[in-house]
Scaffold this motif. Structure first.
Motif, PDB file in Angstrom:
ATOM      1  N   SER A  66      24.304  36.024  36.595  1.00  0.00           N
ATOM      2  CA  SER A  66      24.685  35.986  38.004  1.00  0.00           C
ATOM      3  C   SER A  66      25.953  36.802  38.231  1.00  0.00           C
ATOM      4  O   SER A  66      26.795  36.934  37.334  1.00  0.00           O
ATOM      5  CB  SER A  66      24.914  34.541  38.448  1.00  0.00           C
ATOM      6  OG  SER A  66      26.057  33.995  37.822  1.00  0.00           O
ATOM      7  N   ALA A  67      26.074  37.326  39.444  1.00  0.00           N
ATOM      8  CA  ALA A  67      27.304  38.032  39.797  1.00  0.00           C
ATOM      9  C   ALA A  67      28.485  37.074  39.814  1.00  0.00           C
ATOM     10  O   ALA A  67      29.631  37.474  39.564  1.00  0.00           O
ATOM     11  CB  ALA A  67      27.146  38.716  41.151  1.00  0.00           C
ATOM     12  N   ALA A  68      28.213  35.782  40.069  1.00  0.00           N
ATOM     13  CA  ALA A  68      29.294  34.796  40.129  1.00  0.00           C
ATOM     14  C   ALA A  68      29.964  34.630  38.775  1.00  0.00           C
ATOM     15  O   ALA A  68      31.199  34.637  38.670  1.00  0.00           O
ATOM     16  CB  ALA A  68      28.752  33.451  40.610  1.00  0.00           C
ATOM     17  N   VAL A  69      29.181  34.464  37.707  1.00  0.00           N
ATOM     18  CA  VAL A  69      29.789  34.297  36.385  1.00  0.00           C
ATOM     19  C   VAL A  69      30.444  35.593  35.936  1.00  0.00           C
ATOM     20  O   VAL A  69      31.477  35.589  35.257  1.00  0.00           O
ATOM     21  CB  VAL A  69      28.756  33.792  35.350  1.00  0.00           C
ATOM     22  CG1 VAL A  69      27.827  34.902  34.867  1.00  0.00           C
ATOM     23  CG2 VAL A  69      29.469  33.157  34.148  1.00  0.00           C
ATOM     24  N   THR A  70      29.877  36.724  36.345  1.00  0.00           N
ATOM     25  CA  THR A  70      30.490  38.017  36.031  1.00  0.00           C
ATOM     26  C   THR A  70      31.900  38.102  36.617  1.00  0.00           C
ATOM     27  O   THR A  70      32.857  38.470  35.927  1.00  0.00           O
ATOM     28  CB  THR A  70      29.625  39.159  36.590  1.00  0.00           C
ATOM     29  OG1 THR A  70      28.428  39.253  35.833  1.00  0.00           O
ATOM     30  CG2 THR A  70      30.358  40.487  36.540  1.00  0.00           C
ATOM     31  N   ARG A  71      32.032  37.758  37.889  1.00  0.00           N
ATOM     32  CA  ARG A  71      33.336  37.855  38.546  1.00  0.00           C
ATOM     33  C   ARG A  71      34.313  36.838  37.984  1.00  0.00           C
ATOM     34  O   ARG A  71      35.516  37.114  37.865  1.00  0.00           O
ATOM     35  CB  ARG A  71      33.158  37.681  40.052  1.00  0.00           C
ATOM     36  CG  ARG A  71      32.421  38.866  40.693  1.00  0.00           C
ATOM     37  CD  ARG A  71      31.935  38.567  42.090  1.00  0.00           C
ATOM     38  NE  ARG A  71      31.206  39.699  42.656  1.00  0.00           N
ATOM     39  CZ  ARG A  71      30.212  39.574  43.512  1.00  0.00           C
ATOM     40  NH1 ARG A  71      29.816  38.370  43.918  1.00  0.00           N
ATOM     41  NH2 ARG A  71      29.596  40.650  43.979  1.00  0.00           N
ATOM     42  N   GLU A  72      33.813  35.661  37.612  1.00  0.00           N
ATOM     43  CA  GLU A  72      34.675  34.650  37.005  1.00  0.00           C
ATOM     44  C   GLU A  72      35.230  35.142  35.672  1.00  0.00           C
ATOM     45  O   GLU A  72      36.441  35.058  35.423  1.00  0.00           O
ATOM     46  CB  GLU A  72      33.874  33.362  36.793  1.00  0.00           C
ATOM     47  CG  GLU A  72      34.639  32.264  36.068  1.00  0.00           C
ATOM     48  CD  GLU A  72      33.764  31.072  35.748  1.00  0.00           C
ATOM     49  OE1 GLU A  72      34.091  30.333  34.806  1.00  0.00           O
ATOM     50  OE2 GLU A  72      32.733  30.876  36.431  1.00  0.00           O
ATOM     51  N   LEU A  73      34.372  35.676  34.833  1.00  0.00           N
ATOM     52  CA  LEU A  73      34.809  36.148  33.518  1.00  0.00           C
ATOM     53  C   LEU A  73      35.668  37.401  33.636  1.00  0.00           C
ATOM     54  O   LEU A  73      36.614  37.587  32.857  1.00  0.00           O
ATOM     55  CB  LEU A  73      33.597  36.407  32.629  1.00  0.00           C
ATOM     56  CG  LEU A  73      32.816  35.152  32.218  1.00  0.00           C
ATOM     57  CD1 LEU A  73      31.537  35.534  31.484  1.00  0.00           C
ATOM     58  CD2 LEU A  73      33.672  34.236  31.340  1.00  0.00           C
ATOM     59  N   GLU A  74      35.345  38.252  34.605  1.00  0.00           N
ATOM     60  CA  GLU A  74      36.185  39.440  34.819  1.00  0.00           C
ATOM     61  C   GLU A  74      37.606  39.028  35.187  1.00  0.00           C
ATOM     62  O   GLU A  74      38.578  39.651  34.729  1.00  0.00           O
ATOM     63  CB  GLU A  74      35.564  40.299  35.927  1.00  0.00           C
ATOM     64  CG  GLU A  74      36.217  41.666  36.105  1.00  0.00           C
ATOM     65  CD  GLU A  74      37.407  41.657  37.061  1.00  0.00           C
ATOM     66  OE1 GLU A  74      38.237  42.599  36.999  1.00  0.00           O
ATOM     67  OE2 GLU A  74      37.515  40.708  37.869  1.00  0.00           O
ATOM     68  N   GLY A  75      37.753  37.965  35.976  1.00  0.00           N
ATOM     69  CA  GLY A  75      39.078  37.479  36.335  1.00  0.00           C
ATOM     70  C   GLY A  75      39.837  36.951  35.133  1.00  0.00           C
ATOM     71  O   GLY A  75      41.039  37.221  34.974  1.00  0.00           O
ATOM     72  N   VAL A  76      39.153  36.209  34.263  1.00  0.00           N
ATOM     73  CA  VAL A  76      39.791  35.694  33.041  1.00  0.00           C
ATOM     74  C   VAL A  76      40.220  36.856  32.152  1.00  0.00           C
ATOM     75  O   VAL A  76      41.329  36.869  31.603  1.00  0.00           O
ATOM     76  CB  VAL A  76      38.836  34.755  32.283  1.00  0.00           C
ATOM     77  CG1 VAL A  76      39.444  34.325  30.949  1.00  0.00           C
ATOM     78  CG2 VAL A  76      38.487  33.541  33.129  1.00  0.00           C
ATOM     79  N   ALA A  77      39.329  37.830  32.002  1.00  0.00           N
ATOM     80  CA  ALA A  77      39.646  38.990  31.173  1.00  0.00           C
ATOM     81  C   ALA A  77      40.843  39.755  31.729  1.00  0.00           C
ATOM     82  O   ALA A  77      41.770  40.124  30.988  1.00  0.00           O
ATOM     83  CB  ALA A  77      38.432  39.911  31.071  1.00  0.00           C
ATOM     84  N   ARG A  78      40.842  39.975  33.038  1.00  0.00           N
ATOM     85  CA  ARG A  78      41.937  40.724  33.671  1.00  0.00           C
ATOM     86  C   ARG A  78      43.275  40.033  33.452  1.00  0.00           C
ATOM     87  O   ARG A  78      44.300  40.690  33.204  1.00  0.00           O
ATOM     88  CB  ARG A  78      41.641  40.895  35.161  1.00  0.00           C
ATOM     89  CG  ARG A  78      42.677  41.763  35.882  1.00  0.00           C
ATOM     90  CD  ARG A  78      42.296  42.001  37.340  1.00  0.00           C
ATOM     91  NE  ARG A  78      42.228  40.753  38.107  1.00  0.00           N
ATOM     92  CZ  ARG A  78      41.102  40.208  38.553  1.00  0.00           C
ATOM     93  NH1 ARG A  78      39.944  40.796  38.308  1.00  0.00           N
ATOM     94  NH2 ARG A  78      41.129  39.086  39.248  1.00  0.00           N
TER      95      ARG A  78
END
Length: 290
Positions: A99-111
């Motif tokens: 999902s795009a939702a988990v993608t954006r969540e993990l991208e935020g953690v990574a950032r």
């Protein structure tokens, strides 16, 4: 040549990691089932690691191709997750369809940890992965994409940045929506042709050169006519992907009536025992006795 970790050695990840090694990259692999990692090391130059964090240590790029949202979170987060082993400035590239939702969540953690994140789902199936000719749809920061793209090129025929984080996953949803409708139409057409007594090969030779032509027609008509569904992308995975599409459509207000119908047709195929059949098995439900 760079140091790369590859997480997930399924029917897609195994050959994708192999292409990285063949291009001369220094590859470390991780798989939840260690036997697959051992088999990969026996087949390709590289090494295996016991956890995603261990695989990611010292890597400039970490690529993942796992099963679903939960699998992706599991290989990214926690003390044994890839993010724990990655240094600031490295890039995580996710080839899983999620999902795009988990993608954006993990991208935020990574950032927050100084790690770049590119969502990069693929299309082309097992054959595309084995032949290194996948289509890769990407989302993320342009600087991260520009660094990751030459590495992705090891197994890509085309790779494009389509927007910010989540755009790659949205593009993959469009891909699956289009495929679902095409395969159902092809199934209905071939079943109609069979019942009408037409020569399938002669028919396809003609209509594939016109507006009806498609990748599915060119690559799947023979096996569909022979009821052979032991290749390609499994029905279980297609239903997972279509579930993501339908949920996202509700969220953004898009109408997907054909996709919703085909999803139920795939449910019928599962009820026939076709969970692991290729997605072209939609034709099988049309051939059931009345």
């Amino acid at each position: 040549m760079v140091k790369v970790a590859f997480l997930g050695l399924g029917v897609m990840g195994f050959p994708m990691a192999g292409h990285l090694a063949a291009k001369g990259h220094e590859v470390t692999v991780y798989n939840r089932s260690p036997d697959k990692a051992r088999r990969w090391v026996e087949t390709h130059p590289g090494r295996a690691a016991p956890t995603p964090a261990e695989a990611a240590k010292g890597a400039e790029f970490v690529m993942a191709c796992v099963g679903n949202d939960d699998d992706l979170s599991a290989v990214c987060l926690g003390d044994d997750g890839a993010f724990a082993g990655m240094d600031p400035g490295t890039v995580f590239t996710d080839h899983t369809t999620v999902s795009a939702a988990v993608t954006r969540e993990l991208e935020g953690v990574a950032r927050d940890s100084g790690i770049g994140f590119v969502d990069a789902p693929v299309s082309g199936g097992q054959a595309g992965a084995e032949n290194g000719v996948l289509s890769v749809m990407c989302g993320g920061a342009e600087a991260d994409y520009d660094r990751a793209e030459p590495v992705i090129a090891a197994y890509a025929r085309i790779c494009r940045l389509l927007g910010p984080s989540g755009a790659g996953q949205m593009a993959k949803m469009v891909n699956q929506i289009c495929i679902a409708g095409l395969v159902q139409a092809l199934s209905e057409g071939l079943n109609f042709a069979t019942r009408a007594g037409l020569d399938i090969e002669a028919l396809v030779e003609v209509i594939s050169q016109g507006a009806a032509g498609s990748w599915q027609m060119a690559n799947r008509h023979k096996t569909m006519a022979e009821d052979k569904f032991d290749h390609g992308f499994a029905v279980d995975w297609m239903r997972k992907d279509l579930g993501i599409c339908l949920k996202t459509a509700d969220e953004i207000g898009a109408s997907l009536p054909v996709t919703a119908l085909v999803d139920q047709f795939y449910k019928d195929v599962q009820a026939m025992g076709g969970n692991r059949w290729d997605t072209s098995s939609l034709i099988a439900r049309l051939r059931k006795p009345d």
